[in-house]
Motif scaffolding. Sequence first.
Motif, short mmCIF file in Angstrom:
data_model
loop_
_atom_site.label_atom_id
_atom_site.label_comp_id
_atom_site.label_asym_id
_atom_site.label_seq_id
_atom_site.Cartn_x
_atom_site.Cartn_y
_atom_site.Cartn_z
N VAL A 262 11.36 -0.20 2.99
CA VAL A 262 10.91 -1.50 2.21
C VAL A 262 10.39 -0.91 0.65
O VAL A 262 10.73 -1.62 -0.17
N SER A 263 9.70 0.28 0.45
CA SER A 263 9.54 0.77 -0.68
C SER A 263 10.77 1.06 -1.52
O SER A 263 10.74 0.71 -2.80
N ASP A 264 11.72 1.56 -1.01
CA ASP A 264 12.98 1.95 -1.76
C ASP A 264 13.66 0.42 -1.90
O ASP A 264 14.39 0.32 -3.11
N LEU A 265 13.70 -0.56 -1.14
CA LEU A 265 14.21 -1.85 -1.23
C LEU A 265 13.67 -2.46 -2.72
O LEU A 265 14.08 -2.91 -3.32
N VAL A 266 12.12 -2.52 -2.68
CA VAL A 266 11.41 -3.01 -4.05
C VAL A 266 11.88 -2.39 -5.07
O VAL A 266 12.13 -2.97 -6.00
N ILE A 267 11.98 -0.93 -5.19
CA ILE A 267 12.44 -0.42 -6.27
C ILE A 267 14.12 -0.72 -6.60
O ILE A 267 14.14 -1.02 -7.95
N SER A 268 14.77 -0.88 -5.69
CA SER A 268 16.08 -1.46 -5.78
C SER A 268 16.12 -2.60 -6.50
O SER A 268 16.86 -3.11 -7.30
N PHE B 105 11.83 -5.80 15.67
CA PHE B 105 10.96 -4.93 14.87
C PHE B 105 11.64 -4.01 13.92
O PHE B 105 12.61 -3.49 14.27
N GLY B 106 11.04 -3.80 12.60
CA GLY B 106 11.42 -2.89 11.49
C GLY B 106 12.79 -3.53 10.73
O GLY B 106 13.24 -2.74 9.77
N THR B 107 13.39 -4.59 11.50
CA THR B 107 14.57 -5.15 10.63
C THR B 107 13.97 -5.77 9.32
O THR B 107 13.12 -6.54 9.28
N ILE B 108 14.77 -5.43 8.35
CA ILE B 108 14.31 -5.91 6.73
C ILE B 108 15.59 -6.93 6.37
O ILE B 108 16.59 -6.60 6.48
N ARG B 109 14.89 -8.14 5.93
CA ARG B 109 15.99 -8.83 5.49
C ARG B 109 15.43 -9.57 4.13
O ARG B 109 14.43 -10.16 3.80
N LEU B 110 16.26 -9.32 3.00
CA LEU B 110 15.93 -9.88 1.70
C LEU B 110 16.60 -11.07 1.40
O LEU B 110 17.79 -10.97 1.54
N LYS B 111 16.17 -12.08 0.94
CA LYS B 111 16.53 -13.43 0.44
C LYS B 111 16.06 -13.95 -0.74
O LYS B 111 14.83 -13.81 -1.16
N GLU C 112 0.76 -1.20 0.12
CA GLU C 112 -0.07 0.12 0.17
C GLU C 112 0.79 1.12 0.13
O GLU C 112 0.56 2.18 -0.65
N ARG C 113 2.04 1.24 0.74
CA ARG C 113 2.71 2.37 0.67
C ARG C 113 3.59 2.49 -0.64
O ARG C 113 3.72 3.65 -0.82
N LEU D 285 4.17 2.10 16.05
CA LEU D 285 3.56 2.88 15.07
C LEU D 285 4.23 4.17 14.65
O LEU D 285 4.22 4.86 13.45
N THR D 286 4.94 4.75 15.44
CA THR D 286 5.75 5.98 15.30
C THR D 286 6.79 5.59 14.37
O THR D 286 7.20 6.50 13.48
N ASN D 287 7.56 4.46 14.41
CA ASN D 287 8.71 4.20 13.57
C ASN D 287 7.96 3.19 12.18
O ASN D 287 8.97 3.24 11.28
N LEU D 288 6.90 2.99 12.44
CA LEU D 288 6.61 2.31 10.90
C LEU D 288 6.63 2.92 9.64
O LEU D 288 7.04 2.37 8.75
N PRO D 289 6.19 4.30 9.79
CA PRO D 289 6.22 4.86 8.43
C PRO D 289 7.54 4.88 7.76
O PRO D 289 7.84 4.73 6.38
N GLU D 290 8.75 5.27 8.53
CA GLU D 290 10.05 5.19 8.04
C GLU D 290 10.60 3.76 7.63
O GLU D 290 11.16 3.69 6.47
N ARG D 291 10.18 2.73 8.37
CA ARG D 291 10.34 1.37 7.91
C ARG D 291 9.60 1.01 6.44
O ARG D 291 10.35 0.18 5.81
N LEU D 292 8.45 1.21 6.54
CA LEU D 292 7.54 1.20 5.20
C LEU D 292 8.17 1.75 4.16
O LEU D 292 8.41 1.27 2.94
#
Length: 188
Positions: free
Chosen positions: A166-172, A98-104, A29-30, A156-163
Amino acid sequence: MKKYLIVGLGNIGSEYSETRHNIGFKAVERLADKNDAIFQTAKLGDIATFKVKGRQIILLKPSTYMNLSGKAVTYWMQKENIPLEHLLIITDDLNLPFGTIRLKGKGSDGGHNGLKDLQDKLGTVNYNRCRFGIGNEFNKGNQVNYVLGEWTEEELTNLPERLNKVSDLVISFVLSGLNRTMNEYNGT
């Protein structure tokens, strides 16, 4: 034109919309919001599309419930003729803070019912996935309540930045590929 299928895993229904288990839905959605794409109801899910540098990105929120996600994913892969290496699944992960992103590019289902069904329907564990850490701050026996629970105020405070990350990761992933994206984003 190269096509990519980006799938956010989640459960349909307003009672699930703000739960940890629906982070995949929130991520796509983001991505749609940032690229002026609008979700429309289609067969087995909601779909939004946009283009980036000559590539078409198809966002999918399956409407099959989490444990039947593979049905929607395989349908849209076949319908849009998406190769397996252009598939990216975004899902929650209890084993990451929370908020850690891992691509595999492959891996086990980790006890995740959505990934279990995907692995079964795709016939392989070799598909790209972006795991979004939801932490594991729950007492023994309360895993389901935690996963289907709503975010804390701090989360909830940190979620927007983390999302956004993820958006940047997808484009990359779409523009630079799996390996370069893993090097840049894993652990951030």
